[in-house]
Design a protein around this motif. Structure first.
Motif, mmCIF file in Angstrom:
data_model
loop_
_atom_site.group_PDB
_atom_site.id
_atom_site.type_symbol
_atom_site.label_atom_id
_atom_site.label_comp_id
_atom_site.label_asym_id
_atom_site.label_seq_id
_atom_site.Cartn_x
_atom_site.Cartn_y
_atom_site.Cartn_z
ATOM 1 N N UNK A 409 1.274 -6.241 14.849
ATOM 2 C CA UNK A 409 1.900 -7.557 14.707
ATOM 3 C C UNK A 409 3.334 -7.553 15.235
ATOM 4 N N UNK A 410 4.073 -6.482 14.956
ATOM 5 C CA UNK A 410 5.456 -6.416 15.444
ATOM 6 C C UNK A 410 5.491 -6.375 16.969
ATOM 7 N N UNK A 411 4.583 -5.604 17.565
ATOM 8 C CA UNK A 411 4.544 -5.520 19.028
ATOM 9 C C UNK A 411 4.164 -6.867 19.634
ATOM 10 N N UNK A 412 3.195 -7.542 19.028
ATOM 11 C CA UNK A 412 2.818 -8.875 19.506
ATOM 12 C C UNK A 412 4.000 -9.834 19.432
ATOM 13 N N UNK A 413 4.681 -9.843 18.288
ATOM 14 C CA UNK A 413 5.809 -10.761 18.121
ATOM 15 C C UNK A 413 6.907 -10.483 19.136
ATOM 16 N N UNK A 414 7.138 -9.213 19.403
ATOM 17 C CA UNK A 414 8.151 -8.880 20.401
ATOM 18 C C UNK A 414 7.723 -9.368 21.782
ATOM 19 N N UNK A 415 6.442 -9.215 22.093
ATOM 20 C CA UNK A 415 5.918 -9.687 23.381
ATOM 21 C C UNK A 415 6.042 -11.210 23.463
ATOM 22 N N UNK A 416 5.670 -11.911 22.382
ATOM 23 C CA UNK A 416 5.781 -13.373 22.379
ATOM 24 C C UNK A 416 7.222 -13.811 22.617
ATOM 25 N N UNK A 417 8.162 -13.145 21.957
ATOM 26 C CA UNK A 417 9.571 -13.501 22.131
ATOM 27 C C UNK A 417 10.065 -13.182 23.536
ATOM 28 N N UNK A 418 9.565 -12.093 24.119
ATOM 29 C CA UNK A 418 9.922 -11.789 25.506
ATOM 30 C C UNK A 418 9.470 -12.916 26.432
ATOM 31 N N UNK A 419 8.273 -13.446 26.183
ATOM 32 C CA UNK A 419 7.761 -14.540 27.005
ATOM 33 C C UNK A 419 8.566 -15.820 26.796
ATOM 34 N N UNK A 420 8.932 -16.099 25.553
ATOM 35 C CA UNK A 420 9.646 -17.335 25.239
ATOM 36 C C UNK A 420 11.091 -17.316 25.721
ATOM 37 N N UNK A 421 11.685 -16.144 25.809
ATOM 38 C CA UNK A 421 13.104 -16.051 26.135
ATOM 39 C C UNK A 421 13.362 -15.521 27.537
ATOM 40 N N UNK A 422 12.361 -15.603 28.394
ATOM 41 C CA UNK A 422 12.538 -15.179 29.779
ATOM 42 C C UNK A 422 13.150 -16.330 30.578
ATOM 43 N N UNK A 423 14.480 -16.454 30.504
ATOM 44 C CA UNK A 423 15.183 -17.547 31.171
ATOM 45 C C UNK A 423 16.019 -17.078 32.357
ATOM 46 N N UNK A 424 15.923 -15.815 32.696
ATOM 47 C CA UNK A 424 16.653 -15.264 33.834
ATOM 48 C C UNK A 424 15.883 -15.610 35.110
ATOM 49 N N UNK A 425 16.473 -16.435 35.976
ATOM 50 C CA UNK A 425 15.769 -16.869 37.183
ATOM 51 C C UNK A 425 15.463 -15.703 38.114
ATOM 52 N N UNK A 426 16.342 -14.698 38.158
ATOM 53 C CA UNK A 426 16.055 -13.516 38.966
ATOM 54 C C UNK A 426 14.790 -12.827 38.448
ATOM 55 N N UNK A 427 14.717 -12.650 37.122
ATOM 56 C CA UNK A 427 13.555 -11.980 36.530
ATOM 57 C C UNK A 427 12.289 -12.806 36.721
ATOM 58 N N UNK A 428 12.400 -14.128 36.596
ATOM 59 C CA UNK A 428 11.237 -14.989 36.791
ATOM 60 C C UNK A 428 10.717 -14.895 38.222
ATOM 61 N N UNK A 429 11.638 -14.929 39.187
ATOM 62 C CA UNK A 429 11.222 -14.836 40.582
ATOM 63 C C UNK A 429 10.536 -13.521 40.886
ATOM 64 N N UNK A 430 11.084 -12.422 40.357
ATOM 65 C CA UNK A 430 10.469 -11.103 40.562
ATOM 66 C C UNK A 430 9.098 -11.039 39.902
ATOM 67 N N UNK A 431 8.981 -11.593 38.708
ATOM 68 C CA UNK A 431 7.699 -11.586 37.998
ATOM 69 C C UNK A 431 6.629 -12.338 38.784
ATOM 70 N N UNK A 432 6.981 -13.520 39.292
ATOM 71 C CA UNK A 432 6.018 -14.318 40.053
ATOM 72 C C UNK A 432 5.620 -13.600 41.337
ATOM 73 N N UNK A 433 6.600 -13.029 42.038
ATOM 74 C CA UNK A 433 6.301 -12.316 43.283
ATOM 75 C C UNK A 433 5.375 -11.131 43.024
ATOM 76 N N UNK A 434 5.631 -10.382 41.951
ATOM 77 C CA UNK A 434 4.757 -9.257 41.600
ATOM 78 C C UNK A 434 3.337 -9.736 41.314
ATOM 79 N N UNK A 435 3.223 -10.809 40.542
ATOM 80 C CA UNK A 435 1.895 -11.309 40.191
ATOM 81 C C UNK A 435 1.135 -11.800 41.420
ATOM 82 N N UNK A 436 1.826 -12.480 42.323
ATOM 83 C CA UNK A 436 1.150 -12.974 43.521
ATOM 84 C C UNK A 436 0.678 -11.829 44.408
ATOM 85 N N UNK A 437 1.394 -10.710 44.367
ATOM 86 C CA UNK A 437 0.942 -9.568 45.163
ATOM 87 C C UNK A 437 -0.167 -8.798 44.446
#
Length: 501
Positions: A409-437
């Motif tokens: 449960x703690x690991x899930x909650x940490x993962x959920x919060x990571x998803x909710x608080x990902x507001x860094x545009x650099x990190x978002x762009x890198x994440x999308x580029x990785x997923x598309x590849x």
């Protein structure tokens, strides 16, 4: 008005098939109606989501930002994810990294990265710096084992100029012989810098794990390989890898997709879609081994303890993302009561708290296209250096036998919060580029949350046993390590019951 959508539980389907690629679930199942409430995506304090039932995700994660994707006529993928952030970040990711170099020219990608700051065919070094400064732009280039990433962040009104500068740097950098010789001297000097010990340990982990493959070689190269870099070699590398089919262009923030696509066509539409033969596509072979570097002038002993782990494409990918959050990171605060060993919720942190003069700990899951690494970095004074690797091995072995419900449960909650608080545009762009590849598509955060929510403790134990029980290790030690050195077989025995910890 806030539009709400509900995802039907898919526990039975996802429980034993947690792959981001091989699952037969239609991706559109997870593409939910985007919220019109911008606060859904604003930065907020970490939230305790409690012990949600398996298959149930937090309400806020049922919303995903709108996402658009196109492919230019030359094969270059163009994508955008608009949001209300008053900035725009453009990410250009090229599938070119250390694994695509050769042993003779190891470090070539990093060398080229340094040369790009020296000017282009259209802009001198000073003009390039002035253009970036006048826009108030944040600009970064990062070379890695598999990718080279260019990122620029500007105000929306400067997007046109930013695209011009980005394409100029990526496609028209000047590599004259004088610049190459100057950079060669700077690169050779930089090889002696080991100030970032964590990065130094990770480089040595890659080397000892994959020493016969280019993915195991250092990003900055070595003295011999840097001496082999030539103007012709740089041109050949660019011609082979900087082609449209190996590129992804992503915009995040305050961006209009049609405008962005038009700018992409203007600045990148003429990039060729074929090149020379590519090297480094063969799969690396993990070799259990250890490397020891003694330096008595260093105050702390540093250790890396790593295992072979799933690749980006593996169905066990999310299980290891959860494991990384179970292990977590640890920084002792000796004057704080909350850091008392007996008040730690994490068994590994409890054991670290009992080690005198412990430094710090980070856990890592590093996936690549066809292989991955999972493990720990820990530092401590030498007198305690023998115990920190044992604590890491003990905690990892424990995960193969027993994952507590509370840890899940703690690991899930940490993962959920990571998803909710990902507001860094650099990190978002890198994440999308990785997923598309890697995944060939954008993976909505609602889907990630759903896949994490259906992984129960018994499922996780099964996955961790398959990968981490009775297995080979990659070990790296650095510092005054004379009390820390043990034979590889001793550490290897701690992955099963042959050695008791």
């Amino acid at each position: 008005m806030v539009m709400r959508a509900f995802v039907q539980p898919l526990n039975k389907l996802l429980m034993r098939s947690n792959s981001i690629l091989t699952s037969k679930v239609n991706p559109s199942t997870y593409i939910l109606n985007p919220s019109t409430d911008s606060s859904q995506f604003s930065k907020s304090q970490l939230v305790n989501h409690g012990e949600l039932e398996d298959g149930v995700i937090p309400e806020a994660l049922k919303y995903s930002l709108p996402f658009y994707q196109d492919t230019l006529s030359n094969g270059l993928k163009v994508a955008s994810e608009p949001s209300n952030v008053p900035l725009v970040t453009v990410t250009l990711q090229v599938k070119a990294g250390v694994r695509n170099e050769s042993f003779q020219t190891n470090g070539l990608g990093h060398f080229i990265k340094k040369l790009r700051a020296r000017g282009t065919e259209k802009r001198s070094r000073s003009q390039l710096a002035a253009d970036l400064e006048n826009m108030g732009a944040a600009f970064n280039i990062k070379t890695g084992k598999e990718m080279t990433t260019f990122q620029i962040e500007v105000q929306p009104k400067d997007l046109k100029k930013a695209m011009d500068v980005l394409s100029d740097i990526a496609l028209s950098s000047k590599f004259n012989k004088n610049f190459i010789e100057e950079q060669r001297e700077a690169s050779l000097t930089g090889l002696r810098d080991t100030a970032d010990v964590r990065k130094f340990i990770l480089e040595n982990i890659h080397y000892t794990a994959f020493r016969d493959h280019m993915i195991g070689q250092p990003i900055r190269g070595n003295q011999v390989s840097i001496g082999n870099i030539t103007q012709e070699g740089i041109k050949d590398y660019i011609d082979a890898h900087y082609i449209a089919t190996r590129m992804v262009l992503v915009a995040t923030g305050s961006v209009n997709h049609e405008e962005f696509r038009s700018l992409a066509e203007k600045h990148f539409g003429q990039v060729k879609n074929s090149g020379r033969d590519i090297t480094g596509e063969d799969k690396p072979i993990f070799t259990g081994s250890q490397v020891q570097i003694r330096d008595d002038d260093v105050d702390m002993s540093h250790a890396g303890i790593f295992y072979l782990a799933p690749s980006w494409n593996s169905e066990d990918y999310f299980a290891f993302q959860i494991l990384q959050r179970i292990m977590g990171n640890y920084r002792p605060a000796r004057d704080s009561i909350i850091n008392h060993p007996h008040l730690q919720y994490n068994y590994l942190h409890k054991w670290f708290g009992e080690i005198e003069d412990f430094g710090e700990h980070d856990s890592y899951y590093i996936p690549y296209s066809d292989v991955g690494l999972f493990g720990h970095y820990a530092s401590t004074l030498d007198l305690s250096g023998f115990f920190s690797p044992h604590a890491c091995l003990k905690a990892t072995r424990r995960a193969t036998n027993y994952v507590m419900e509370a840890e899940k449960y703690r690991a899930r909650n940490r993962y959920y919060n990571d998803l909710l608080n990902n507001n860094d545009l650099f990190a978002q762009g890198k994440e999308i580029a990785d997923q598309l590849y890697y995944a060939k598509r954008r993976i909505p955060r609602s889907e990630i949350a759903k896949r994490v929510s259906v992984a129960d403790a018994r499922y996780l134990e099964k996955i961790y046993t398959a990968w981490l029980w009775d297995c080979e290790l990659a070990l790296a030690f650095y510092g005054p390590i004379f009390t820390q050195v043990r034979l590889y077989g001793t550490y290897r025995g701690y992955t099963n019951d042959s050695n008791q910890i």
